[in-house]
Design a protein around this motif. Structure first.
Motif, short mmCIF file in Angstrom:
data_model
loop_
_atom_site.label_atom_id
_atom_site.label_comp_id
_atom_site.label_asym_id
_atom_site.label_seq_id
_atom_site.Cartn_x
_atom_site.Cartn_y
_atom_site.Cartn_z
N VAL A 207 91.16 55.29 73.24
CA VAL A 207 91.28 56.43 72.32
C VAL A 207 89.97 56.59 71.57
CG1 VAL A 207 92.50 57.41 70.36
CG2 VAL A 207 93.77 56.07 72.05
N GLY A 208 89.36 57.77 71.71
CA GLY A 208 88.11 58.04 70.99
C GLY A 208 87.01 57.05 71.32
N GLY A 209 86.97 56.61 72.54
CA GLY A 209 85.94 55.67 72.96
C GLY A 209 86.21 54.23 72.57
N LYS A 210 87.34 53.97 71.88
CA LYS A 210 87.69 52.62 71.46
C LYS A 210 88.89 52.13 72.26
CE LYS A 210 85.93 53.08 66.75
NZ LYS A 210 86.24 52.97 65.29
N VAL A 211 88.89 50.83 72.55
CA VAL A 211 89.93 50.26 73.39
C VAL A 211 90.91 49.43 72.55
CG1 VAL A 211 88.56 48.21 73.97
CG2 VAL A 211 90.38 48.95 75.50
N LEU A 212 92.20 49.59 72.84
CA LEU A 212 93.27 48.83 72.20
C LEU A 212 93.25 48.93 70.67
CD1 LEU A 212 93.15 45.55 74.35
CD2 LEU A 212 94.52 47.61 74.73
N GLN A 213 92.92 50.13 70.17
CA GLN A 213 92.83 50.32 68.72
C GLN A 213 94.07 51.00 68.15
OE1 GLN A 213 90.26 49.24 66.66
NE2 GLN A 213 89.59 48.14 68.50
N SER A 214 94.84 51.67 68.98
CA SER A 214 96.01 52.41 68.47
C SER A 214 97.28 51.84 69.10
CB SER A 214 95.86 53.90 68.79
OG SER A 214 95.79 54.09 70.19
N ASN A 215 98.35 52.60 69.01
CA ASN A 215 99.64 52.16 69.53
C ASN A 215 99.68 52.37 71.04
OD1 ASN A 215 102.26 51.23 69.60
ND2 ASN A 215 103.14 53.24 69.11
N PHE A 216 99.05 51.45 71.79
CA PHE A 216 98.93 51.62 73.24
C PHE A 216 100.21 51.17 73.95
CE2 PHE A 216 97.25 47.47 72.12
CZ PHE A 216 97.83 46.61 73.06
N ASN A 217 100.35 51.61 75.19
CA ASN A 217 101.53 51.32 76.00
C ASN A 217 101.40 49.92 76.62
OD1 ASN A 217 103.78 51.31 77.58
ND2 ASN A 217 103.08 52.91 78.99
N LYS A 218 102.06 48.92 76.00
CA LYS A 218 101.95 47.54 76.49
C LYS A 218 102.63 47.34 77.82
CE LYS A 218 101.53 45.45 71.90
NZ LYS A 218 102.09 44.47 70.93
N SER A 219 103.66 48.17 78.11
CA SER A 219 104.38 48.02 79.38
C SER A 219 103.53 48.43 80.58
CB SER A 219 105.66 48.86 79.35
OG SER A 219 105.36 50.24 79.24
N TYR A 220 102.40 49.09 80.32
CA TYR A 220 101.50 49.50 81.40
C TYR A 220 100.69 48.32 81.93
CZ TYR A 220 98.59 52.92 83.91
OH TYR A 220 97.97 53.67 84.87
N PHE A 221 100.66 47.23 81.14
CA PHE A 221 99.88 46.05 81.51
C PHE A 221 100.69 45.14 82.45
CE2 PHE A 221 97.57 47.52 77.93
CZ PHE A 221 96.30 46.97 78.00
N THR A 222 99.98 44.33 83.21
CA THR A 222 100.59 43.31 84.07
C THR A 222 100.44 41.94 83.41
OG1 THR A 222 100.05 44.56 86.07
CG2 THR A 222 100.52 42.20 86.34
N LYS A 223 101.56 41.22 83.28
CA LYS A 223 101.53 39.89 82.66
C LYS A 223 101.16 38.84 83.70
CE LYS A 223 105.38 37.89 81.23
NZ LYS A 223 106.57 37.54 80.41
N VAL A 224 100.28 37.89 83.31
CA VAL A 224 99.84 36.85 84.25
C VAL A 224 99.74 35.50 83.53
CG1 VAL A 224 98.54 38.38 85.76
CG2 VAL A 224 97.42 37.37 83.77
N ASP A 225 99.75 34.45 84.34
CA ASP A 225 99.46 33.10 83.86
C ASP A 225 97.96 32.88 84.07
OD1 ASP A 225 99.03 30.32 83.59
OD2 ASP A 225 101.11 29.91 84.10
N ILE A 226 97.23 32.64 82.99
CA ILE A 226 95.77 32.56 83.08
C ILE A 226 95.31 31.39 83.95
CG2 ILE A 226 95.52 33.66 80.83
CD1 ILE A 226 94.79 30.96 79.67
N ARG A 227 96.18 30.40 84.16
CA ARG A 227 95.80 29.25 84.97
C ARG A 227 95.81 29.58 86.46
NH1 ARG A 227 100.24 25.53 82.15
NH2 ARG A 227 101.33 27.47 82.59
#
Length: 282
Positions: A207-227
């Protein structure tokens, strides 16, 4: 007029250099702090394990001494002999139960912790073998007492109670292990997304050139195990990381189709600055 323009250009160049140096210094400081946290975590785990190992060794030493006292007492006479046997056998059973609990805790720490050592695993197996051998020795000691007609009703009740306590401790350890596993899974969970600039804007991720600064859609992300996430195919010939991650912890490389693949070379450092990864592609 030319001199004024020349001086202004010099000043702008110096400011740009200083800004670049500050950014580089901040990145190095962040990476150094992340590495220090990882080192401190491993040191704490090792110290905890060494403390548990010392407790087990001390427990075996005290058990051996109590066994010697029982051997001496069973050859004596009178009520004092029975009292000594009772007290020492109760102590032996208690210390055996404590050693079982500590060894189980140590095994769980090695399984879930970040410190992996074949020698440490071998030490735990040796301690488990010592515990089994000691169980056999105690059974033999009971047989010797019975052969001399030394029957202590209170001791029998104590042994039964201690066995129940051991089962309870095992149940408690299992519950604690489940809690630790859940916490461990949470600590090693992250989320990623890659998409075009338009797609990211539609989900309020950009939003406005900034990332993850507002109420973004978290369900659009994929959850992973970092290991387990070592490489991420981006299916694009253009890729740019929008979230901050230390540059030394990843590589952007092209595959046979000339499309980018994100290789995470050091997961702990890569995710230390953000548990969210946003990549803009075309």
């Amino acid at each position: 007029m030319k001199k004024v323009l020349f001086l202004a250009a010099c000043l702008l160049t110096l400011v740009a250099c200083n800004d670049g140096k500050k950014t580089s210094d901040l990145a190095q400081t962040s990476q150094r702090d992340s590495l220090q946290r990882i080192i401190e975590q491993k040191d704490n785990e090792i110290n905890d394990m060494m403390g548990l190992l010392n407790e087990v060794e001390e427990g075996f030493r005290q058990i051996n001494e109590a066994e010697k006292r029982v051997s001496v007492a069973k050859d004596g006479e009178g009520a004092s002999r029975a009292q000594q046997i009772r007290e020492n056998m109760q102590f032996i059973q208690q210390r055996m139960a404590e050693n079982r609990e500590i060894i189980a805790k140590l095994r769980q720490q090695v399984k879930n912790g970040s410190v992996k050592s074949a020698e440490l695993q071998k030490t735990i197996e040796n301690l488990t073998k010592q515990l089994e051998d000691k169980d056999h020795q105690i059974k033999d000691l009971y047989a010797q007492l019975e052969a001399k007609d030394i029957h202590i009703e209170e001791l029998d009740r104590t042994v039964t109670t201690l066995n129940k306590n051991v089962n309870t401790l095992q149940d408690d350890n299992a519950k604690k292990a489940n809690t630790i596993n859940a916490q461990d899974k949470q600590l090693n969970t992250a989320w990623y997304v890659f998409g075009t600039k338009k797609e990211l804007k539609e989900q309020n991720i950009l939003v406005g050139g900034k990332v993850l600064q507002s109420n973004f859609n978290k369900s659009y992300f994929t959850k992973v195990d970092i290991r387990s996430l070592k490489a991420l195919k981006l299916y694009s010939k253009s890729a740019k990381l929008l979230t901050m991650h230390p540059s030394s912890s990843y590589k952007l490389e092209r595959d046979a189709q000339d499309q980018y693949v994100l290789h995470i070379t050091n997961p702990q450092i890569f995710w230390s600055t953000s548990k969210y990864l946003v990549v803009q592609v075309k």
